[in-house]
Write a protein that holds these residues in place. Structure first.
Motif, short mmCIF file in Angstrom:
data_model
loop_
_atom_site.label_atom_id
_atom_site.label_comp_id
_atom_site.label_asym_id
_atom_site.label_seq_id
_atom_site.Cartn_x
_atom_site.Cartn_y
_atom_site.Cartn_z
N UNK A 180 -9.76 -49.29 -8.99
CA UNK A 180 -9.98 -50.64 -8.47
C UNK A 180 -11.27 -51.19 -9.07
N UNK A 181 -11.31 -52.50 -9.28
CA UNK A 181 -12.54 -53.09 -9.81
C UNK A 181 -13.57 -53.11 -8.70
N UNK A 182 -14.67 -52.39 -8.92
CA UNK A 182 -15.59 -52.13 -7.80
C UNK A 182 -16.38 -53.37 -7.41
N UNK A 183 -16.42 -54.38 -8.29
CA UNK A 183 -17.19 -55.57 -7.94
C UNK A 183 -16.35 -56.58 -7.15
N UNK A 184 -15.07 -56.28 -6.95
CA UNK A 184 -14.18 -57.22 -6.25
C UNK A 184 -13.70 -56.59 -4.95
N UNK A 185 -13.33 -57.46 -4.00
CA UNK A 185 -12.72 -56.95 -2.78
C UNK A 185 -11.30 -56.50 -3.09
N UNK A 186 -10.70 -55.81 -2.12
CA UNK A 186 -9.33 -55.34 -2.30
C UNK A 186 -8.39 -56.53 -2.54
N UNK A 187 -8.56 -57.59 -1.74
CA UNK A 187 -7.69 -58.76 -1.90
C UNK A 187 -7.86 -59.37 -3.29
N UNK A 188 -9.10 -59.45 -3.76
CA UNK A 188 -9.33 -60.02 -5.10
C UNK A 188 -8.72 -59.14 -6.18
N UNK A 189 -8.77 -57.81 -5.96
CA UNK A 189 -8.14 -56.89 -6.90
C UNK A 189 -6.65 -57.16 -7.00
N UNK A 190 -6.01 -57.36 -5.85
CA UNK A 190 -4.56 -57.59 -5.84
C UNK A 190 -4.24 -58.97 -6.41
N UNK A 191 -5.14 -59.93 -6.16
CA UNK A 191 -4.90 -61.30 -6.61
C UNK A 191 -5.09 -61.47 -8.11
N UNK A 192 -5.88 -60.58 -8.72
CA UNK A 192 -6.22 -60.76 -10.14
C UNK A 192 -4.99 -60.85 -11.04
N UNK A 193 -4.06 -59.87 -11.00
CA UNK A 193 -2.88 -60.02 -11.88
C UNK A 193 -2.05 -61.26 -11.55
#
Lengths: 398, 273
Positions: free
Chosen positions: B94-107
């Motif tokens: 997971x990208x450590x600078x982002x929240x979980x939701x932002x991680x999922x939203x990125x793609x």
């Protein structure tokens, strides 16, 4: 009983995707009491999700209180997004007081549809507290001040810890890791020679050029040597060295120790009954305290050499003249006043570098943050201490 | 639906310096199956995964993903293909600078033209489908436990509704209860989303409980078969793997589970009758 409206079938077709998601909505001829039928057709997938969302929004609304049948028999493809959109509109209609039934769901889609419906029931994220800009600024100022004060306190505490460990090693010198010290002398000293030499040479060139330009107006060209001698030997040489070493080696210390911290190597050292300070910090600090004075002396020589080259090129001052003038302008005291600062700077840079490295926690991201912090703090402290030395020297009349 | 395999590997050769890891490896993964990939340390399980994903170029051989030869693709085609595969890395990545939701939203942000509001809602559903509590979305990866990181990684891997899901040791580092729950989750998602799952694993319980077929990396090649076929395989490594104490324990557990399920079904039938 409401008057039965004529069956109005509206077709909203996605223009972009040929077989995108479609919605038909109208009175339901299958239901006796004027029920409403919404039929979805086409591909309800990620690619057509925007069109699908629009289609659902634009579809005619059922009359108040009517029972709604959501007919999915002609849905050709369904993925999570499509299932979510259909579920959402079913839920919205339900919330508006319609009795919603889903019919015609293909068997291959039913598992997904149910899974998404269950997942969608989870409450949304809690809404974060509203931020007040002025209040936030005050809070942040306070937090930064407190953490800076704590940092200074911790750093002093760390200095004490390292001093005690040093003292213990003086009593039992066999515990000193000589190999490690030599390795770090090579890393921080020998490997820094090319970059430090070049930069010092160039600074000497620049200083001589600027000085010559001004002093020529008074016909006092020769005094460029005095200018160079005093400024390079007392301040520029050592300061340049300390700043380059803080950027080169202070950051390396943080990154090395920080990576070990992330890999739990530091914990492993602790569990083996070894002292991380003795093993990791002392050799680095000692190595830097040995190399920094040597590097500073080297920087002094290179700076003066650069100045001499420039003085010869622009003012026709020969090397012989340069050396003679330098000899009369500066004494050994000037050199010592510069070099005596070197071990102090070395200690500060090593302290900050190792301390920030040991403070790394958890993720690799933390290593980067701490490394930046080590460089900024190292350079900041070097300049502050240099100013303190200047005041001290002027009071002592050196 | 095409009958062609989702992943087709032919004559794969992998070399690291003088060392040959794979030598003429062939593999087919059929649509909708869960394939478990096992092998001893250093047999190149993770390397195979990376080669299929295009992160490492093999020395020789062809790799086809969803009917496309990965070597012939241009940039746009490769990106389109990558959007149809989801990967859960061993430590979540997971990208450590982002929240979980932002991680999922990125793609979703990068690959779809959906509105930000819809992306946020879809991300919320994915996070819930991965079995995470609703407040997990606002957390950073550093605030999550190992099991939650895996679930968050899974939510991100499933963000674009991929056809193929790659899992690199999904249950490593989880406690047995968490590992079993994760297996159940993967199985449930695989069924409801119609996924093809390529799972590198060391977990014998995962192999026996959720894998349709098992691929064993031995002698620089791969042997694919059902659990029953591998149990009958005389190859020494495969025999030791499935008949060792851990293998036996996992098989016993599977039998016990099946027996219990049968008993429950019988009891239900009796109650109804």
């Amino acid at each position: 009983m409401r008057a039965a409206e004529p069956v109005a079938a509206t077709l909203v077709k996605d223009g972009a995707a040929k077989d995108g998601a479609r919605i038909e909505a109208g009175n339901d001829p299958g239901l006796a009491d004027g029920g409403w039928r919404i039929a979805a057709a086409g591909r309800w997938t990620l690619e057509s999700a925007t069109a699908a969302s629009d289609a659902l929004d634009r579809a005619p609304k059922p009359p108040g209180g009517a029972a709604v049948r959501l007919d999915l028999a002609r849905v050709e493809a369904l993925d999570t997004v499509g299932a979510y959109l259909l579920n959402r509109s079913a839920e919205r209609l339900g919330a508006e007081g319609h009795a919603v039934s889903v019919v015609g769901l293909r068997p291959e889609h039913s598992a997904l549809f149910d899974a998404v419906r269950d997942a969608g029931k989870a409450p949304p994220h809690p809404i974060e507290r509203e931020h007040h800009p002025v209040l936030d600024m005050v809070v942040r100022t306070g937090q930064t001040t407190v953490s800076a004060a704590k940092e200074i306190l911790d750093l002093v505490g760390f200095l004490g810890l390292v001093t005690v460990t040093f003292a213990r090693l003086i009593l039992r010198p066999s515990r000193l890791r000589l190999t490690s010290v030599l390795f770090h002398i090579e890393q921080t000293g020998l490997n820094a020679l090319p970059i430090l030499g070049l930069l010092s040479f160039l600074i000497g060139v620049v200083l001589a050029f600027q000085g010559a330009d001004q002093l020529k107006r008074f016909g006092a060209e020769l005094y460029v040597v005095n200018l160079l001698g005093i400024s390079v030997l007392r301040e520029i040489g050592i300061l340049m060295t300390a700043i380059i070493v803080a950027g080169r080696s202070g950051s390396a210390f943080t990154a090395q120790i920080g990576t070990m911290k992330v890999n739990q190597e530091v914990d492993a050292i602790g569990t083996m009954g070894l002292d991380p300070v003795e093993l990791l910090v002392v050799p680095r600090a000692l190595a830097l305290m040995i190399t920094l004075p040597l590097l500073a002396f080297y920087a002094d020589v290179m700076g003066l050499f650069g100045g001499a080259v420039m003085a010869y090129a622009t003012l026709d001052i020969t090397f012989g003249q340069f050396i003679r003038q330098l000899h009369s302008a500066v004494g050994i005291n000037t050199v010592i006043a510069g070099l005596i600062k070197a071990p102090v700077f070395a200690l500060v840079i090593a302290m900050v570098g190792c301390y920030e490295g040991l403070k790394v926690s958890g993720s690799a991201e933390s290593v980067g943050i701490m490394t930046t912090k080590a460089v900024v703090e190292g350079i900041f402290l070097v300049i502050v201490i240099d100013a303190v030395f200047s005041v001290l020297f002027s009071m002592l009349g050196v | 639906m095409t009958a062609a395999p989702v992943i087709r590997v032919r004559g794969l050769v992998t070399r690291f310096g003088p060392q040959t890891v794979h030598d003429g490896l062939d593999l087919d993964v059929e649509r909708g199956e869960v394939l478990g990939v096992v092998g001893g340390s250093g047999t190149g399980k993770s390397v195979l995964l990376k080669e299929i994903l295009g992160l490492i170029d093999p020395a020789a051989g062809r790799i086809e993903l969803l009917g496309h030869d990965t070597a012939d693709l241009d940039r746009a085609e490769r990106t389109a293909l990558q959007a149809r595969t989801g990967v859960l890395f061993q430590n979540g990545a997971l990208f450590s600078s982002m929240t979980v939701a932002e991680n999922v939203m990125l793609p979703l942000k990068e690959h779809t033209g959906l509105s930000p509001a819809l992306i946020a809602e879809v991300a919320r559903v994915k996070i819930a489908m991965a079995g995470l509590p609703p407040d997990a979305g606002t957390k950073h990866p550093a605030q999550l436990s190992g099991g939650m990181i895996k679930r968050a990684g899974l939510a991100r891997a499933l963000a674009l509704d991929p056809d193929i899901l790659f899992l690199d040791e999904p249950t490593a580092g989880l406690d047995p209860i968490g590992a079993a729950a994760f297996d159940t989750l993967i199985q449930g998602l695989q069924r409801s989303l119609g996924l093809t799952v390529f799972m590198v694993t060391h977990d014998l319980d995962s192999l026996t409980s959720i894998c349709d077929r098992i691929a064993v990396l031995v002698d620089k090649k791969i042997r694919v078969g059902t659990l029953a076929q591998h149990l009958a395989d005389p190859h020494p490594w495969i025999h030791d793997y499935f008949h060792g104490p851990r293998g036996r324990a996992a098989l016993d557990a599977k039998e016990r589970n099946q027996a219990r399920r049968h008993e429950e079904e019988d009891a239900k039938r009796l109650a109804k009758g």
